[in-house]
Design a protein around this motif. Structure first.
Motif, PDB file in Angstrom:
ATOM      1  N   ALA A 173     -57.934 -89.180  81.245  1.00 39.43           N
ATOM      2  CA  ALA A 173     -58.854 -88.823  82.120  1.00 39.43           C
ATOM      3  C   ALA A 173     -58.417 -89.058  83.446  1.00 39.43           C
ATOM      4  O   ALA A 173     -58.498 -88.763  84.356  1.00 39.43           O
ATOM      5  N   ALA A 174     -58.734 -90.169  83.712  1.00 41.29           N
ATOM      6  CA  ALA A 174     -58.162 -91.433  84.820  1.00 41.29           C
ATOM      7  C   ALA A 174     -57.076 -90.939  85.424  1.00 41.29           C
ATOM      8  O   ALA A 174     -56.976 -90.920  86.919  1.00 41.29           O
ATOM      9  N   TYR A 175     -55.487 -91.164  84.423  1.00 41.58           N
ATOM     10  CA  TYR A 175     -54.044 -90.636  84.923  1.00 41.58           C
ATOM     11  C   TYR A 175     -54.371 -89.208  85.224  1.00 41.58           C
ATOM     12  O   TYR A 175     -53.810 -88.763  86.568  1.00 41.58           O
ATOM     13  N   LEU A 176     -54.811 -88.028  84.847  1.00 42.97           N
ATOM     14  CA  LEU A 176     -54.807 -87.335  85.481  1.00 42.97           C
ATOM     15  C   LEU A 176     -55.508 -86.684  86.486  1.00 42.97           C
ATOM     16  O   LEU A 176     -55.489 -86.069  87.104  1.00 42.97           O
ATOM     17  N   ASP A 177     -56.911 -87.889  87.255  1.00 39.33           N
ATOM     18  CA  ASP A 177     -57.784 -87.690  88.189  1.00 39.33           C
ATOM     19  C   ASP A 177     -56.680 -87.850  89.117  1.00 39.33           C
ATOM     20  O   ASP A 177     -56.340 -87.484  90.210  1.00 39.33           O
TER      21      ASP A 177
ATOM     22  N   GLN B 281     -44.380 -88.884  85.437  1.00 35.85           N
ATOM     23  CA  GLN B 281     -45.542 -88.139  85.039  1.00 35.85           C
ATOM     24  C   GLN B 281     -44.859 -85.593  85.069  1.00 35.85           C
ATOM     25  O   GLN B 281     -45.698 -85.055  84.488  1.00 35.85           O
ATOM     26  N   LYS B 282     -43.618 -85.715  85.489  1.00 34.71           N
ATOM     27  CA  LYS B 282     -43.130 -84.279  84.872  1.00 34.71           C
ATOM     28  C   LYS B 282     -42.990 -84.344  83.579  1.00 34.71           C
ATOM     29  O   LYS B 282     -43.251 -83.041  82.751  1.00 34.71           O
ATOM     30  N   ALA B 283     -43.435 -84.965  82.724  1.00 31.55           N
ATOM     31  CA  ALA B 283     -42.950 -85.495  80.946  1.00 31.55           C
ATOM     32  C   ALA B 283     -44.142 -84.985  80.582  1.00 31.55           C
ATOM     33  O   ALA B 283     -44.617 -83.912  79.994  1.00 31.55           O
ATOM     34  N   ILE B 284     -44.909 -85.271  81.112  1.00 39.67           N
ATOM     35  CA  ILE B 284     -46.191 -85.222  80.887  1.00 39.67           C
ATOM     36  C   ILE B 284     -46.852 -84.123  81.419  1.00 39.67           C
ATOM     37  O   ILE B 284     -47.436 -83.449  80.734  1.00 39.67           O
ATOM     38  N   VAL B 285     -46.930 -83.600  82.330  1.00 44.51           N
ATOM     39  CA  VAL B 285     -47.260 -82.068  82.619  1.00 44.51           C
ATOM     40  C   VAL B 285     -46.318 -81.346  81.782  1.00 44.51           C
ATOM     41  O   VAL B 285     -47.278 -80.444  81.757  1.00 44.51           O
ATOM     42  N   LYS B 286     -45.036 -80.992  82.283  1.00 45.06           N
ATOM     43  CA  LYS B 286     -44.757 -80.040  80.671  1.00 45.06           C
ATOM     44  C   LYS B 286     -45.236 -80.154  79.703  1.00 45.06           C
ATOM     45  O   LYS B 286     -44.793 -78.965  79.177  1.00 45.06           O
ATOM     46  N   ALA B 287     -45.908 -81.412  79.373  1.00 47.43           N
ATOM     47  CA  ALA B 287     -46.023 -81.106  77.931  1.00 47.43           C
ATOM     48  C   ALA B 287     -48.111 -80.626  78.468  1.00 47.43           C
ATOM     49  O   ALA B 287     -47.858 -79.957  76.962  1.00 47.43           O
ATOM     50  N   ILE B 288     -48.075 -80.415  79.314  1.00 46.31           N
ATOM     51  CA  ILE B 288     -49.794 -79.618  78.961  1.00 46.31           C
ATOM     52  C   ILE B 288     -49.703 -78.390  79.267  1.00 46.31           C
ATOM     53  O   ILE B 288     -49.900 -77.685  78.691  1.00 46.31           O
ATOM     54  N   VAL B 289     -48.586 -77.960  79.623  1.00 47.25           N
ATOM     55  CA  VAL B 289     -48.086 -76.947  80.096  1.00 47.25           C
ATOM     56  C   VAL B 289     -47.666 -76.469  79.146  1.00 47.25           C
ATOM     57  O   VAL B 289     -48.191 -74.452  78.208  1.00 47.25           O
TER      58      VAL B 289
ATOM     59  N   LYS C  50     -58.948 -78.953  82.853  1.00 44.57           N
ATOM     60  CA  LYS C  50     -59.851 -79.044  83.556  1.00 44.57           C
ATOM     61  C   LYS C  50     -57.826 -79.903  84.648  1.00 44.57           C
ATOM     62  O   LYS C  50     -58.866 -79.276  86.240  1.00 44.57           O
ATOM     63  N   PHE C  51     -58.000 -80.421  84.774  1.00 39.28           N
ATOM     64  CA  PHE C  51     -56.570 -80.820  85.690  1.00 39.28           C
ATOM     65  C   PHE C  51     -55.800 -79.136  86.221  1.00 39.28           C
ATOM     66  O   PHE C  51     -55.892 -79.442  87.305  1.00 39.28           O
ATOM     67  N   ILE C  52     -55.058 -78.736  84.535  1.00 42.45           N
ATOM     68  CA  ILE C  52     -54.276 -77.423  84.989  1.00 42.45           C
ATOM     69  C   ILE C  52     -55.712 -76.305  86.670  1.00 42.45           C
ATOM     70  O   ILE C  52     -55.348 -75.658  87.322  1.00 42.45           O
ATOM     71  N   ASN C  53     -57.086 -76.390  85.953  1.00 40.99           N
ATOM     72  CA  ASN C  53     -57.432 -75.218  86.446  1.00 40.99           C
ATOM     73  C   ASN C  53     -58.086 -75.724  88.258  1.00 40.99           C
ATOM     74  O   ASN C  53     -58.095 -75.134  89.012  1.00 40.99           O
TER      75      ASN C  53
ATOM     76  N   ASP D  19     -40.784 -76.797  83.679  1.00 42.29           N
ATOM     77  CA  ASP D  19     -40.258 -78.064  83.492  1.00 42.29           C
ATOM     78  C   ASP D  19     -41.110 -78.742  84.702  1.00 42.29           C
ATOM     79  O   ASP D  19     -40.060 -80.055  84.408  1.00 42.29           O
ATOM     80  N   GLY D  20     -41.814 -79.124  84.263  1.00 45.11           N
ATOM     81  CA  GLY D  20     -43.203 -79.832  84.823  1.00 45.11           C
ATOM     82  C   GLY D  20     -43.236 -80.189  85.945  1.00 45.11           C
ATOM     83  O   GLY D  20     -43.954 -81.164  86.628  1.00 45.11           O
ATOM     84  N   THR D  21     -42.754 -79.917  87.086  1.00 46.14           N
ATOM     85  CA  THR D  21     -43.372 -78.755  88.841  1.00 46.14           C
ATOM     86  C   THR D  21     -44.163 -78.208  88.906  1.00 46.14           C
ATOM     87  O   THR D  21     -44.840 -77.289  87.666  1.00 46.14           O
ATOM     88  N   VAL D  22     -44.687 -78.337  90.082  1.00 46.95           N
ATOM     89  CA  VAL D  22     -45.747 -77.511  90.117  1.00 46.95           C
ATOM     90  C   VAL D  22     -45.344 -76.849  92.036  1.00 46.95           C
ATOM     91  O   VAL D  22     -44.418 -77.076  93.024  1.00 46.95           O
ATOM     92  N   ALA D  23     -45.639 -75.772  92.228  1.00 50.75           N
ATOM     93  CA  ALA D  23     -45.536 -74.619  92.809  1.00 50.75           C
ATOM     94  C   ALA D  23     -46.665 -73.727  93.485  1.00 50.75           C
ATOM     95  O   ALA D  23     -47.752 -73.822  92.871  1.00 50.75           O
ATOM     96  N   LYS D  24     -46.708 -73.224  94.576  1.00 47.63           N
ATOM     97  CA  LYS D  24     -47.403 -72.199  95.408  1.00 47.63           C
ATOM     98  C   LYS D  24     -48.424 -70.932  94.453  1.00 47.63           C
ATOM     99  O   LYS D  24     -47.484 -70.550  94.220  1.00 47.63           O
ATOM    100  N   GLY D  25     -49.226 -71.601  93.704  1.00 52.29           N
ATOM    101  CA  GLY D  25     -49.875 -69.935  93.018  1.00 52.29           C
ATOM    102  C   GLY D  25     -50.228 -68.879  93.735  1.00 52.29           C
ATOM    103  O   GLY D  25     -50.533 -68.851  95.003  1.00 52.29           O
ATOM    104  N   GLU D  26     -49.540 -67.730  93.678  1.00 49.72           N
ATOM    105  CA  GLU D  26     -49.436 -66.754  94.505  1.00 49.72           C
ATOM    106  C   GLU D  26     -50.742 -65.450  94.467  1.00 49.72           C
ATOM    107  O   GLU D  26     -51.665 -65.243  95.898  1.00 49.72           O
TER     108      GLU D  26
END
Length: 420
Positions: free
Chosen positions: A267-271, A288-296, A308-311, A323-330
Motif C-alpha cells: 500500500a505504501a509502495y503503490l502510494d 517498477q515496470k515489473a510491478i505495474v506489469k504484474a498488476i495489469v 485503488k492504484f489503477i483507479n 508492458d508496465g508503462t503508463v500512457a494518457k487515457g483517451e
C-alpha cells in the motif's frame, strides 16, 4: 562442540585465510594488534559472505512469496483432511510439486551461513585456547590474543572465569558488560527484523497456521540468541551482530522496493508510485515496470491496494499498459472547449428534471434548455371534449371533488331501483 567443529573443519582454513588478508589491510591502518584491525576483519568477512549469498537471498524471497501465495490452498487442504494427517501431507507434497515450491528454500541463507559461522567459532575458540589454526601462525595468534574490542578480548566469553579473562589481559566485569550489551543488540536486531517482516510485508488477508508460526518465531529467535549468546566469544558476537544488521537493512530495502502483494508495504509502495507517476507521467526503472506489469496482468484478481492504484491513474487521465508503462487515457483525458474551459470527454448524461403535478395538469411550457420530461405528452386544452365537466373546487380551497353520485368526465351510472 568439538564434534560440530570437526564437521566444518574443511572450511576453517579458507575462513582463517580471509580474516588474515583483511587483517593485513586494517593492520596497516590501525595497528596489527588492535581490536579495530581484528574486529573490522570479522565484519569484512561477514560482508563478503553476505554478498556471495545474495543469489540465495533472492531465491529465498521468491520461495517465501510462493509459499504466501499458496496459503489459501494449504488452508483448504488442512480443513478438508483435518482428520487424516497422512492424506493431508500427501496433498501438501502434491501441491508443492505442482507449483514448483519448496518450504526449505526460505532457510537457504541461514543454512549456507552455518559452515562459516561454526568455522569462525572454531577459529576464535582456538585463539582463546592458544592453539594455531588454519593459516593463523604463532605470531598472528599472539596478535589476536592482544586485540580488545571496547576492553573485551576477541576470544573472551560471558561465561569465562576470572582466571581465563585475566590470562587474556582483561577484567571480568568489562568482558561481561561488553558481551551483555552485544547480546542485547543482537537479540533486538533479530526481533526488529522479524517484526518488520510480520507487520509490513505479510498479506494480512490470509490467516493460516503458517502465520501463527511466524508470530511465534518473532519471540523464539531473540530468546535463542540471548540464551546461546552467553557462550559465544566476542568475535562471534561481532560476526552475528553484523550479519543481523545486514539482514535488517537488506530486508528493509526489499520491503520498500518489492513488497508482498496485499501487505501494508505494498500500500505504501503503490502510494509513492502513484505520486511519482502523476507528477512525472512515466514509470522509472525496471523494478517498477515489473510491478505495474504484474498488476495489469492480474485483471479482476487485483487486491484492494492494486485496484485503488489503477483507479487513481484513470482519474488522473493515465492508463497502465501491459508492458508496465503508463500512457494518457483517451476516455478520461480532459479537452478544451472553444471558450477555454476544461471539460471531460466522457461527460455524464444529464438526467431530466421531473415536472410537478400542477405543471403537468396545467400544461405549463418548459423553460428554455430544460430537458424533456419522461411523462406522457400533455394534450392541448382545446382538444379536450366539449362536454367534459370541470371538477368543482371546494369552498375551503381543499382538494377538487366530483359531484356526489357522478363520475368524472364520463357517462353517469344509473341509480339502483332499490330501497327508497
Amino acid at each position: 562442540m568439538d564434534t560440530i567443529a570437526s564437521l566444518f573443519s574443511f572450511i576453517t582454513t579458507p575462513v582463517s585465510w580471509v580474516i588474515v588478508q583483511f587483517h593485513k589491510v586494517y593492520g596497516a591502518l590501525f595497528g596489527a594488534d588492535t581490536g579495530w584491525a581484528w574486529g573490522l576483519s570479522i565484519v569484512s568477512l561477514v560482508i563478503l559472505i553476505r554478498i556471495c549469498l545474495i543469489p540465495l537471498f533472492v531465491k529465498q524471497i521468491k520461495a517465501t512469496r510462493a509459499m504466501q501465495t499458496l496459503q489459501p490452498e494449504m488452508k483448504k487442504i488442512q480443513e478438508r483432511y483435518k482428520n487424516d494427517k497422512q492424506r493431508q501431507s500427501e496433498e501438501m507434497m502434491k501441491l508443492y510439486k505442482e507449483t514448483g515450491t519448496n518450504p526449505l528454500s526460505s532457510c537457504l541463507p541461514i543454512l549456507a551461513q552455518s559452515p562459516f559461522f561454526f568455522a569462525l567459532y572454531h577459529v576464535l575458540n582456538s585463539i582463546a585456547n592458544g592453539d594455531t589454526i588454519g593459516v593463523i601462525n604463532e605470531s598472528l595468534l599472539q596478535s589476536a590474543q592482544k586485540a580488545h574490542i571496547f576492553g573485551a578480548p576477541l576470544a573472551a566469553k560471558f561465561t569465562d572465569s576470572a582466571s581465563d579473562v585475566s590470562a587474556l589481559d582483561a577484567s571480568l566485569s568489562t568482558v561481561r558488560i561488553v558481551t551483555a550489551i552485544m547480546i542485547v543488540m543482537m537479540s533486538a536486531s533479530q526481533f526488529f527484523t522479524q517484526r518488520q517482516l510480520m507487520t509490513k510485508n505479510v498479506d494480512t488477508t490470509v490467516k493460516t497456521p503458517f502465520m501463527q508460526q511466524q508470530k511465534m518465531l518473532l519471540y523464539v529467535f531473540p530468546v535463542m540468541f540471548a540464551v546461546f549468546g552467553i557462550n559465544f566469544p566476542v568475535g562471534v558476537l561481532v560476526y552475528w551482530l553484523t550479519t543481523n544488521v545486514w539482514t535488517m537493512g537488506q530486508q528493509m530495502y526489499v520491503i520498500r522496493n518489492n513488497p508482498t502483494p496485499g501487505s501494508k508495504a505494498q500500500a505504501a509502495y503503490l502510494d509513492r508510485l502513484y505520486k511519482h507517476v502523476t507528477n512525472h507521467g512515466k514509470i522509472r526503472g525496471r523494478g517498477q515496470k515489473a510491478i505495474v506489469k504484474a498488476i495489469v496482468a492480474k485483471g479482476r484478481d487485483r487486491n484492494d491496494y492494486e485496484r485503488k492504484f489503477i483507479n487513481g491513474l484513470s482519474k488522473a487521465g493515465l492508463a497502465a499498459q501491459p508492458d508496465g508503462t503508463v500512457a494518457k487515457g483517451e476516455a478520461q483525458t480532459a479537452t478544451l472547449t472553444e471558450d477555454g474551459e476544461a471539460t471531460a470527454a466522457a461527460a455524464r448524461r444529464q438526467q431530466p428534471k421531473r415536472q410537478s403535478k400542477s405543471q403537468r395538469q396545467s400544461g405549463t411550457p418548459k423553460a428554455a434548455g430544460e430537458p424533456t420530461s419522461l411523462t406522457k405528452s400533455d394534450e392541448p386544452q382545446d382538444a379536450k371534449p366539449a362536454g367534459a365537466a370541470k371538477p368543482k373546487t371546494g369552498s375551503g380551497g381543499g382538494r377538487s371533488k366530483a359531484q356526489s353520485g357522478q363520475r368524472k368526465g364520463g357517462p353517469q351510472r344509473p341509480k339502483s331501483p332499490s330501497k327508497k
